[in-house]
Design a protein around this motif. Structure first.
Motif, PDB file in Angstrom:
ATOM      1  N   CYS A   1       6.240   6.044  17.094  1.00 43.65           N
ATOM      2  CA  CYS A   1       7.158   6.719  18.017  1.00 43.65           C
ATOM      3  C   CYS A   1       6.832   6.472  19.477  1.00 43.65           C
ATOM      4  CB  CYS A   1       7.221   8.226  17.739  1.00 43.65           C
ATOM      5  SG  CYS A   1       5.820   9.170  18.345  1.00 43.65           S
ATOM      6  N   ALA A   2       5.583   6.143  19.786  1.00 39.79           N
ATOM      7  CA  ALA A   2       5.228   6.010  21.201  1.00 39.79           C
ATOM      8  C   ALA A   2       4.523   4.698  21.513  1.00 39.79           C
ATOM      9  CB  ALA A   2       4.354   7.187  21.639  1.00 39.79           C
ATOM     10  N   GLY A   3       4.284   3.868  20.512  1.00 41.07           N
ATOM     11  CA  GLY A   3       3.638   2.591  20.765  1.00 41.07           C
ATOM     12  C   GLY A   3       2.155   2.749  21.060  1.00 41.07           C
TER      13      GLY A   3
ATOM     14  N   GLY B   1      -3.511   6.452  27.050  1.00 40.87           N
ATOM     15  CA  GLY B   1      -2.234   5.976  27.594  1.00 40.87           C
ATOM     16  C   GLY B   1      -1.030   6.810  27.190  1.00 40.87           C
ATOM     17  N   TYR B   2      -1.262   8.000  26.629  1.00 36.77           N
ATOM     18  CA  TYR B   2      -0.131   8.836  26.216  1.00 36.77           C
ATOM     19  C   TYR B   2       0.099   9.972  27.201  1.00 36.77           C
ATOM     20  CZ  TYR B   2      -0.581   6.282  21.878  1.00 36.77           C
ATOM     21  OH  TYR B   2      -0.638   5.283  20.957  1.00 36.77           O
ATOM     22  N   ASP B   3       1.329  10.054  27.681  1.00 31.69           N
ATOM     23  CA  ASP B   3       1.682  11.131  28.607  1.00 31.69           C
ATOM     24  C   ASP B   3       2.351  12.265  27.828  1.00 31.69           C
ATOM     25  OD1 ASP B   3       4.111  10.045  27.958  1.00 31.69           O
ATOM     26  OD2 ASP B   3       4.394   9.083  29.905  1.00 31.69           O
TER      27      ASP B   3
ATOM     28  N   LEU C   1       5.395  13.126  27.575  1.00 26.52           N
ATOM     29  CA  LEU C   1       6.597  12.753  26.818  1.00 26.52           C
ATOM     30  C   LEU C   1       6.215  12.183  25.457  1.00 26.52           C
ATOM     31  CD1 LEU C   1       9.358  10.938  28.892  1.00 26.52           C
ATOM     32  CD2 LEU C   1       9.519  13.030  27.550  1.00 26.52           C
ATOM     33  N   ALA C   2       5.131  11.400  25.442  1.00 27.33           N
ATOM     34  CA  ALA C   2       4.673  10.828  24.168  1.00 27.33           C
ATOM     35  C   ALA C   2       4.305  11.955  23.208  1.00 27.33           C
ATOM     36  CB  ALA C   2       3.484   9.905  24.399  1.00 27.33           C
TER      37      ALA C   2
ATOM     38  N   PHE D   1       5.487  15.105  23.299  1.00 21.97           N
ATOM     39  CA  PHE D   1       6.729  15.766  22.867  1.00 21.97           C
ATOM     40  C   PHE D   1       7.374  14.973  21.727  1.00 21.97           C
ATOM     41  CE2 PHE D   1       6.913  18.037  27.039  1.00 21.97           C
ATOM     42  CZ  PHE D   1       7.014  19.305  26.507  1.00 21.97           C
ATOM     43  N   GLU D   2       7.351  13.659  21.874  1.00 17.36           N
ATOM     44  CA  GLU D   2       7.929  12.812  20.841  1.00 17.36           C
ATOM     45  C   GLU D   2       7.140  12.965  19.539  1.00 17.36           C
ATOM     46  OE1 GLU D   2      10.665  11.276  21.040  1.00 17.36           O
ATOM     47  OE2 GLU D   2      10.613  10.062  19.229  1.00 17.36           O
TER      48      GLU D   2
END
Lengths: 402, 88
Positions: free
Chosen positions: B16-18, B38-40, B42-43, B45-46
């Motif tokens: 979902c977030a790569g 590297g996940y913010d 939004l990542a 939430f996803e």
């Protein structure tokens, strides 16, 4: 006044996944237009398009960004990497607030948006991904490029359909005149999903002839075909480029002008001739000094006639070589004029005017010196690029040898 | 009872977030901050959205605040997957 020079070119287009591949295809007249394979287009009135099918492009998209950005951003990310390599610039070595990003976009993230809308209606709101909030909108490509390369200067997106790819250059020039050293610019578009294609149909300007034809200025002109891709350029303030040891730019932005057509039914003429004259005036260039005009070449008889008249009024009958390599890619909208600028810069560098492949019977009454059949080798010191975006956006740039 | 382990988390994150090019999500990442992977937000939430859909579990958006690292996220999600009340 500070000059804007072009030091790096990155291309992702139906004609190639690098600038050199694109240029080689252009010189060979090798078309990237095929039957649409990205989805089943057999039930649609338009079945041909210029597609980016090279698997290396998808592989080159950064893994973290691939799922959270639309295809049009993917194409720009890959092109930007090439442009920065080509310019031999290390963004970490340039003050971050003196680098800007200005891209052109016409469709935004239509394919991403379509996928999420399908989920919304099929499965419900819980199934819409969080990235829809950032992937669809026009500034997404600019934003992702800015984040990825640490370019924190003034950033913008211009949405002026096909004309946007020229307007970004003027915006970039303004930014370098107010202190930016480097601007990552140009543009891409990718709107070859069912939703993206359907949104293009009401213009009535697309060719529904079922043979992959995009033949501007031809007696058989039947409209244009859509395409995806574009070009990202590294543009720098001339002395900033020299200061970092770059002494061989592709070219310089000499002039730009933009205008907007009068509304349908008006008795005023289209604005193209006035825009063309204004761009030459901005550049301080006489029409006789122009070596080639990269035409907008919309491909409908009315638009082709209007463009031929504007070119004839400024340059005289058969007064300047005219070409439209976009017959190999289709119109790339936000990426189209950016790709034309990339092609024109390579034309300046290599001293070759590429031909307009696919046009066999040009309309004699247009009185254009249309470059046909094969490239024309000749020194190219000054090139004009014209662009008209649907709805009336009209722009011209004058590019010169650096 | 449904289980939720680190490998489930990384599988969902990948899809979902790569994955950042510089990160090996199959390595020892359990206690590395998501930010450093590297996940913010939004990542995350996803991620929460995907877990909700895939496991049919109620997770509030605020769950993201409880997820500083993969281990914290796995613990949080596993806790919410456990049967509550008199469901069993």
């Amino acid at each position: 006044m500070a000059d804007l020079v072009f030091t790096g070119i990155g291309v992702v287009a139906p004609t190639g996944s690098t600038a050199e591949e694109h240029w080689a295809s252009v010189l060979k007249g090798q078309s990237g237009i095929t039957r649409i394979s990205r989805f089943d287009a057999s039930g649609y009135p338009v079945r041909y398009a210029g597609q980016v099918v090279d698997p290396r492009v998808a592989q080159a998209v950064p893994g973290r960004l691939a799922p959270q950005t639309d295809r049009w951003t993917h194409l720009a990310l890959v092109a930007a990497d090439e442009a920065l390599r080509d310019a031999d610039v290390d963004p970490k070595a340039v003050p971050e607030y003196e680098m800007a990003v200005v891209t052109s976009s016409s469709s935004g993230g239509t394919e991403f948006g379509q996928r999420e809308i399908e989920r919304l209606w099929r499965d419900g709101p819980d199934h819409v991904g969080a990235y829809q909030s950032i992937a669809w909108f026009y500034a997404a490509t600019t934003g992702q490029l800015s984040i990825r390369h640490g370019m924190r200067g003034p950033c913008a997106v211009l949405a002026a359909e096909q004309a946007g790819g020229l307007d970004v250059l003027d915006h970039a020039r303004r930014l370098t005149r107010s202190g930016c050293r480097l601007v990552l610019t140009g543009g891409t578009d990718a709107s070859l999903s069912p939703y993206g294609l359907v949104a293009q149909l009401p213009t009535g300007l697309l060719s529904t002839v079922d043979d992959g034809a995009y033949r501007p200025f031809d007696v058989a002109a039947s409209g244009h075909l859509p395409g995806e891709g574009g070009a990202i350029l590294v543009a720098e303030e001339a002395s900033a480029a020299r200061d970092r040891g770059h002494d061989r730019p592709y070219g310089v932005l000499r002039g730009h002008a933009a205008g907007f057509d009068p509304p349908p039914g008006s008795n005023r003429p289209p604005v193209l001739e006035r825009v063309l004259r204004a761009a030459l005036s901005d550049a301080g260039v006489w029409p006789s000094e122009v070596d080639v005009v990269f035409a907008d070449a919309q491909g409908t008889p009315a638009a082709d006639l209007a463009e031929a008249r504007a070119i004839g009024a400024v340059f005289g009958a058969h007064g300047v070589p005219v070409t439209a390599p976009k017959t190999l890619t289709g119109r790339l909208y936000g990426g189209g004029a950016a790709l034309d600028v990339a092609t024109a810069l390579m034309s300046l560098r290599y001293g070759v005017v590429p031909h307009t492949a696919g046009v066999e019977r040009p309309v004699p009454a247009y009185d254009l010196d249309l470059v046909l059949d094969r490239p024309r080798e000749r020194p190219v010191r000054t090139a004009v690029v014209l662009a008209r975006g649907y709805g009336g956006f009209t722009s011209a740039v004058v590019l010169g040898a650096a | 009872m449904t289980e939720f382990a680190l490998r489930d988390l990384t599988r969902i994150l990948k899809s979902c977030a790569g994955v950042d090019d510089a990160v090996d999500l199959d390595g020892p990442v359990a206690d590395t901050a998501f930010e450093d992977l590297g996940y913010d937000s939004l990542a995350l939430f996803e991620l929460v959205g995907r877990v909700r859909r895939e496991y049919g579990v109620e997770l509030p958006d605020e769950a993201v605040a409880e997820m500083a690292t993969p281990r914290a996220a796995v613990d949080y999600i596993a806790r919410h997957l456990e049967p509550v009340g008199d469901k069993r």
